[in-house]
Design a protein around this motif. Sequence first.
Motif, PDB file in Angstrom:
ATOM      1  N   GLY A   5       0.794  -1.249   0.070  1.00  0.00           N
ATOM      2  CA  GLY A   5      -0.553   0.630   0.087  1.00  0.00           C
ATOM      3  C   GLY A   5       1.113   0.766   0.000  1.00  0.00           C
ATOM      4  N   GLU A   6       0.741   2.163   0.880  1.00  0.00           N
ATOM      5  CA  GLU A   6       0.951   3.775   0.377  1.00  0.00           C
ATOM      6  C   GLU A   6       2.342   3.728   1.891  1.00  0.00           C
ATOM      7  N   MET A   7       2.915   2.226   2.460  1.00  0.00           N
ATOM      8  CA  MET A   7       3.655   2.679   3.156  1.00  0.00           C
ATOM      9  C   MET A   7       5.019   2.364   2.921  1.00  0.00           C
ATOM     10  N   ARG A   8       6.265   3.561   3.767  1.00  0.00           N
ATOM     11  CA  ARG A   8       6.965   4.020   3.132  1.00  0.00           C
ATOM     12  C   ARG A   8       8.218   5.025   3.631  1.00  0.00           C
ATOM     13  N   LYS A   9       7.201   5.042   5.249  1.00  0.00           N
ATOM     14  CA  LYS A   9       8.030   5.231   6.471  1.00  0.00           C
ATOM     15  C   LYS A   9       7.804   4.656   7.146  1.00  0.00           C
ATOM     16  N   VAL A  10       9.099   4.234   8.104  1.00  0.00           N
ATOM     17  CA  VAL A  10       9.062   4.026   9.784  1.00  0.00           C
ATOM     18  C   VAL A  10       9.669   4.846  10.628  1.00  0.00           C
ATOM     19  N   PHE A  11       8.692   4.813  11.727  1.00  0.00           N
ATOM     20  CA  PHE A  11       9.691   5.501  13.162  1.00  0.00           C
ATOM     21  C   PHE A  11       9.510   4.568  13.796  1.00  0.00           C
ATOM     22  N   MET A  52      -1.880   4.662   8.958  1.00  0.00           N
ATOM     23  CA  MET A  52      -1.002   3.834   9.533  1.00  0.00           C
ATOM     24  C   MET A  52      -1.378   3.107  10.352  1.00  0.00           C
ATOM     25  N   ILE A  53       0.335   2.248  10.298  1.00  0.00           N
ATOM     26  CA  ILE A  53       0.645   1.110  11.083  1.00  0.00           C
ATOM     27  C   ILE A  53       1.406   0.874  12.752  1.00  0.00           C
ATOM     28  N   ALA A  56       7.356  -0.258  15.977  1.00  0.00           N
ATOM     29  CA  ALA A  56       7.554   0.498  14.521  1.00  0.00           C
ATOM     30  C   ALA A  56       6.250   0.657  14.261  1.00  0.00           C
ATOM     31  N   VAL A  57       6.332   2.189  13.935  1.00  0.00           N
ATOM     32  CA  VAL A  57       4.993   3.225  12.866  1.00  0.00           C
ATOM     33  C   VAL A  57       4.927   2.746  11.995  1.00  0.00           C
ATOM     34  N   LEU A  58       4.339   2.315  10.762  1.00  0.00           N
ATOM     35  CA  LEU A  58       4.299   2.030   8.992  1.00  0.00           C
ATOM     36  C   LEU A  58       3.513   3.072   8.787  1.00  0.00           C
TER      37      LEU A  58
END
Length: 431
Positions: free
Chosen positions: A85-91, A233-234, A249-251
């Motif tokens: 999907g749109e998930m591109r960055k992770v904290f 967000m995940i 992790a927050v995607l």
Amino acid sequence: MRLLDLLQMNTSYVRCSGVELFTAEGDVILDFLSGYCVHNAGHNHPYIVEQLRDELSRCGPAMLQSHVPDLAGELARRLCQLAGGEMRKVFFACSGSEGIESAIKFSRAATGRSGLLYATGAFHGLTCGALSLMGDDFWREKFGPMLSDAAAVPFGDLAALREQLATKKFAAFFVEPIQSEAGIRIPGLEYLREAKRLCARYGTLFVLDEVQTGMFRTGEFLAARHFDVEPDMIVMAKALSGGLVPCSAVLMSDKVYESVYNSLKRSIIHTSTFSENALSMRAGLATLDVLERENLGERALVMGDSLRARLRQELSGYEMVRDVRGMGMLSGIEFQPPSKIGLRAPFEAFTRIHEGLFGQVLVMRLFRDHRILTQICGNNFMVLKVAPPLVVTEEQLDKFVGAVHAVVDLMHTSASFWTEALGLARRVMNV
Ligand SMILES: Cc1ncc(COP(=O)(O)O)c(C=O)c1O
């Protein structure tokens, strides 16, 4: 410690491997709780342990905080690829609660709104922000006030969700795709997809809490896959780092990320000291290797279905068993009050003392009499959670089914089950 003593579960463990917990007394206990879905890859998986040893021996920049941590980049890339999907960055953070706190801040930054919506029965963590997204008074008592802009909607109720979203006050709707602590509540197929559509329509971010359900626990990398829904967000944690090093992790999409870190001045606006530490990142990478190479998702799907079929068969006909449900290797056995007079009197006497004690007696019996570790759900005391590591064998599942059958049978047929339970209840209340 006192509670564990009373439940006769205060055991000293000397070694844990796969599904097995070895005690100082020489016993072997089967883990059907997995530290609340932490040990998807099994306890102390040799490959993850070896990778962590290697990482320590490397003497690399474990927590330099002033460099680009390659391992974090690699883990973020793999997580986003798997999530799609749109998930591109992770904290990265250190716990599920910290992940939820971060998602609260990010959703506010992305929307310019302060409201937070959550579903009844949810469990999102016990820090103040996460706790504000949990309606159960038990967890909140003495810790208030919570965040003032949080509101609840009944889980599964799209009309109530639409009504709240239409106020356009809400930055995000936080929801678990399957509510674990609420009793393994699985929504209808359409619920999450429609919830996402409504969120998009009213400018609210759709945030999935996959802290328990992620990392192939339900058979897919994310439970969201079963419902064909793409979140904004995940939040992931628990099994993410092999049960050995804390990590969450927050995607998120590029759009959410840019709304937070949108200038050089704000490049460190949300950080956490241990966030990208090399051991957590290495553990995360090694855990993904294991889960993928050993096809543990597929295994969870197939073996989970067969486990539930066997449980349904063995437990059918016992009036206190209401339902057996689940997905992959996350299942719940729901109990209900008996209607037969002989059972009703002790059950009611017992639950009058404390509603959670009935489940605790089941847990105690499984542990003491059958050497199996389980727990009831945190927000639904009538549901026994069944969540062994995904490496569980057929033989171990057989043992579990036999043990549950024996305890349920005893509960329906033996007066001494209830006498002992009442004795325990009184002792608990006197401590
Ligand atoms: C679904 C869910 N979200 C969030 C959390 C909070 O995670 P942690 O205990 O790591 O803060 C939990 C913890 O059990 C959880 O089950």
